[in-house]
Enzyme design. Structure first.
Site, mmCIF file in Angstrom:
data_model
loop_
_atom_site.group_PDB
_atom_site.id
_atom_site.type_symbol
_atom_site.label_atom_id
_atom_site.label_comp_id
_atom_site.label_asym_id
_atom_site.label_seq_id
_atom_site.Cartn_x
_atom_site.Cartn_y
_atom_site.Cartn_z
ATOM 1 N N CYS B 83 0.819 -1.214 0.000
ATOM 2 C CA CYS B 83 0.000 0.000 0.000
ATOM 3 C C CYS B 83 0.850 1.260 0.000
ATOM 4 O O CYS B 83 0.325 2.370 -0.083
ATOM 5 C CB CYS B 83 -0.953 -0.014 1.186
ATOM 6 S SG CYS B 83 -1.956 -1.504 1.200
ATOM 7 N N HIS B 329 -9.325 3.903 -0.880
ATOM 8 C CA HIS B 329 -7.948 3.407 -0.805
ATOM 9 C C HIS B 329 -7.630 2.449 -1.958
ATOM 10 O O HIS B 329 -7.508 1.251 -1.764
ATOM 11 C CB HIS B 329 -7.740 2.725 0.555
ATOM 12 C CG HIS B 329 -6.348 2.224 0.806
ATOM 13 N ND1 HIS B 329 -5.219 2.805 0.250
ATOM 14 C CD2 HIS B 329 -5.905 1.192 1.565
ATOM 15 C CE1 HIS B 329 -4.143 2.128 0.666
ATOM 16 N NE2 HIS B 329 -4.532 1.153 1.447
#
Lengths: 99, 382
Positions: B83, B329
Site C-alpha cells: 500500500c 484506498h
C-alpha cells in the site's frame, strides 16, 4: 502457498515448532476471510510469545470464548491449514490451542 | 532539496466499474500535465506505483503498459511496496531527478480493485504480509486488529476513540468531490457496524477502491504556484508483526519521519496539515503518535476531541482529503493522492475543505502492517 514442493520444504520447519508453549499477547477473530479460508471463518488469530522468547502469528484452535484473552497459555500443534489443492496435497502447518 | 511539484491531479475514487486502469491513468496524468502546463515531449521518465495488477488482473510490466497508453516512449518503471507503492514511486521519481539523470518526470499511482471478489482481493492483499501470517489466515484487518488490541491494553484506548477517526475522515470526505464516501457517519454507526476482525468493525476499515493520482515533478526553477518537496524518506521494518520489537508503534514510520524532519529542517510542531495512512482507524492513531504529533496514548483522545478536524483544529489538521477511510484506498494510488491533496491545500485551491493558512504539509504512506513507511514533507515554494 500451495505448491507441493513448498509444502514439502516447510515440513522441516514445522517439526522445530511443535510442542512449544507460550502465552497470547494479542488476539482477534477474523470474520471476513480470504478465499482459501472461507470454510473456516470465523476463526481466531493470535500473536503468541513462546517460552523461548520467540513470537509467532497463528490460528487458534479448540478454544472456548473465555480463553480468548491476553495471557492465556497455549501450545503449538500441527493442523491442516486449508483444503487440499488440485494436486491432492494437504497443506499442514502450526496452529496453537489453549492449555 | 531542489525538487518541485508543478502539476497534480487525481481521478474520482470509488467503485468505478465502467472505468479501466488505462482510463484511470490517462485521466490522472492528463490532469497533472495540464495543471503543470507541461508537454509530453518534456517528460523524461515515468514511475508507476501499483500493487495488485499482476495478481488480480494478470497484467505486469506496468511501466511499458502505461507508457504506451500515455503515448510516452521514455524510461518507465513499476514500483511496488504494497500500500506504500505510490509513495515509493514518488520517492524514486524524486531520487531520479536529484541524480541529475532526468529533469522532469511523472509519478503515477493507480489501482483497480473492485473488478474482483472481496475474498480474492483479501487474498491478494495478504501478499503484503509474511508467509506465517498467510498460513494463519491473518487478513490485513486481522493484523491491524492485533495492533489495536495491544494499544487498547497498553494505553486504555477505547473503541469509541478509534471510531472517532472514521467519523472525522467521513466528515472531511463529505467536503471532497473526489472522495468515495461523501456521507457523514456517527460513532454509534461505527461501533454498531459489522465486525470484520474484532475489535475492528466495517467502518473502522478503509474500503476497496479504484482510482489513480499523478504528479509532475521537476528540478530547478519552477512557476510560482509550485510546491517544493523538502523531504522524501523511506524506512523498512520486518514483514511480519511477530518479528517486531514493539507492537505499540510502527518503527518504520518513526524512522522515516525523524529523517524527514532532519532533511527538511522542521519539527513535528511546524506541520500544518498531514495526510496519514489510515487504512484502519488504529493506523491513524499510530501515525499521529509515531510522527511525533502526540505522545504515546494521547492521539486517540485528541481525535475524539476534534483536535485535528477541519474548522475545529487550532493547530494541525489530519487527513483533510478524507484519508483512506473516507476518500477511498486504491492501494497503489493512495501515496500519490496524499501528495495531490497537500498540493491543493498549500496552493489554497482545496475548496470547502481548505485549511486556512496551511504552509507545510506531511504525507505518511505505509505498506503492509508497517514493513514499509514513506514520508514526504512539502511546502509552498519560497
Amino acid at each position: 502457498m500451495q505448491s507441493p514442493v513448498k509444502i514439502w520444504r516447510n515440513q522441516k520447519k514445522i517439526t522445530t515448532l511443535l510442542g512449544k508453549t507460550g502465552r497470547i499477547i494479542s488476539w482477534t477473530i477474523v470474520r471476513t476471510p480470504p478465499a482459501q479460508f472461507m470454510d473456516q471463518a470465523p476463526y481466531g488469530v493470535v500473536l503468541v510469545e513462546l517460552e523461548d522468547g520467540m513470537r509467532l502469528t497463528a490460528q487458534l484452535v479448540d478454544w472456548q470464548p473465555k480463553q480468548l484473552k491476553i495471557g492465556q497459555r497455549v501450545t503449538t500443534v500441527v493442523r491442516r491449514v486449508t483444503q487440499p489443492n488440485a494436486d491432492g496435497v494437504i497443506p499442514y502447518g502450526i496452529k496453537v490451542k489453549p492449555i | 532539496m531542489n525538487v518541485s511539484i508543478i502539476g497534480a491531479a487525481t481521478t474520482k475514487f470509488g467503485e468505478l466499474w465502467a472505468v479501466s486502469p488505462r482510463m484511470l491513468a490517462r485521466e490522472a496524468v492528463h490532469g497533472a500535465m495540464v495543471d503543470a502546463g507541461t508537454e509530453a515531449r518534456e517528460i523524461q521518465a515515468l514511475f508507476v506505483g501499483n500493487m495488485l495488477s499482476g495478481i488480480l488482473g494478470g497484467q505486469e510490466h506496468l511501466g511499458a503498459f502505461f507508457a504506451e497508453e500515455l503515448g510516452l516512449t521514455v524510461p518507465a518503471f513499476k514500483i511496488e511496496g504494497a500500500c506504500a507503492s505510490g509513495g515509493l514511486a514518488l520517492h524514486n521519481a524524486v531520487c531520479s531527478v536529484l541524480s541529475g539523470q532526468y529533469k522532469t518526470v511523472i509519478a503515477l499511482g493507480v489501482e483497480k480493485m473492485t473488478d474482483h471478489r472481496p475474498e480474492d482481493v483479501a487474498t491478494a492483499l495478504m501478499g503484503a504480509g509474511s508467509e506465517e501470517e498467510r498460513l494463519a489466515g491473518a487478513t490485513f484487518p486481522g493484523l491491524y486488529a492485533l495492533l489495536s488490541r495491544v494499544h487498547m491494553e497498553t494505553y486504555g484506548t477505547r473503541p469509541q476513540d478509534l471510531a472517532a477517526v472514521s467519523v472525522k475522515n467521513h466528515y472531511h470526505a463529505s467536503l471532497n468531490p473526489n472522495a468515495q464516501f461523501r456521507r457523514l457517519i456517527t460513532i454509534e454507526q461505527v461501533l454498531g457496524s459489522t465486525k470484520i476482525a474484532d475489535p475492528l468493525t466495517l467502518l473502522d476499515c478503509s474500503p476497496i477502491s479504484d482510482g489513480a493520482a499523478a504528479v509532475v515533478i521537476t528540478s530547478g526553477q519552477s512557476p510560482k504556484k509550485s510546491v517544493s518537496i523538502v523531504a522524501s524518506t523511506v524506512a523498512t521494518d520486518t514483514l511480519g508483526l511477530a518479528q517486531r520489537k514493539s507492537l505499540t508503534e510502527l518503527r518504520a514510520t518513526k524512522d522515516a519521519a525523524s529523517r524527514a524532519y532532519k532533511m527538511a529542517s522542521v519539527e513535528a510542531k511546524d506541520i500544518d496539515i498531514a495526510e496519514v495512512h489510515d487504512c484502519f482507524s488504529i493506523a491513524e492513531i499510530l501515525a499521529l503518535e509515531d510522527l511525533g504529533f502526540y505522545a504515546k496514548g494521547k492521539a486517540a483522545p485528541a481525535v475524539s476531541r476534534n483536535e485535528v478536524t477541519i474548522g475545529k483544529s487550532k493547530r494541525l489538521v489530519v487527513n483533510p482529503s478524507g484519508g483512506l477511510k473516507g476518500c477511498g484506498h486504491p492501494v497503489g494510488a493512495t501515496g500519490i493522492k496524499q501528495i495531490v491533496e497537500l498540493v491543493e491545500q498549500l496552493r489554497g485551491i482545496a475548496g470547502d475543505r481548505q485549511v486556512k493558512g496551511a504552509k507545510i504539509g506531511l504525507a505518511q504512506n505505509v505498506g503492509g502492517s508497517g514493513a514499509t513507511a514513506v514520508v514526504h514533507i512539502v511546502c509552498k515554494a519560497r
